[in-house]
Design a protein around this motif. Sequence first.
Motif: not given
Length: 208
Positions: A41-58
């Motif tokens: 529930d608390k994990a977000s796609l934007r946060g995951i993108a930031r951790d992966a070092g990619v743009d959220p669109a990817l």
Amino acid sequence: MTPRVEDAAAQRGRGRRPGGPDTRAAIVDAARSSFAAKGYDKASLRGIARDAGVDPALVHHYFDGKAALFAETMAVPVNPSELIERVLDGDRERLGWRLAETFLTVWEPPERREALVALVRSSMTSEDAARMVREFLGREVFGRIAASTGAADPQLSGSLAASQMIGLVIARYVVRVPGVATASRDELIERLGPVLQGYLVDDPRRPE
């Protein structure tokens, strides 16, 4: 340097990983860590993108939403959204039977079962895994189905349906309880269909 070139250089300098062979793997690795640390529930796609070092669109380019990304990290060999569409696409009077049929269709093929059994076993021995599976099933699978039927208490209705199907999985594929393990797929559908229908559609508390 022209403004357009300067803009492109600035974009490259922000440290975002461009799309490439390793990008998808980096997103999955970051998602696995995020789900484990924060829960579904608390994990977000934007946060995951930031951790992966990619743009959220990817993230959206490679995965059809958070549910699909979660399924990838947990090695679930099916797309949850497609399963829900299959259950909801039809006569409401047979929704319970379609849910049982869809669930068993996912579990019956041996090539899928190994990964799914491993997921269930991990959720029985690890609280982190249990939390992820619990939140995922509650929000993305049974919760969405219950909400679509207008159940009086969608959370309870969805949870009861989930407990029925998770219990079946453990009894049939993990513990292999006699009778349940050897029953035919069609027999289980006919036995479980009315029960699931009662939880999700024919709720006696539903106002006339």
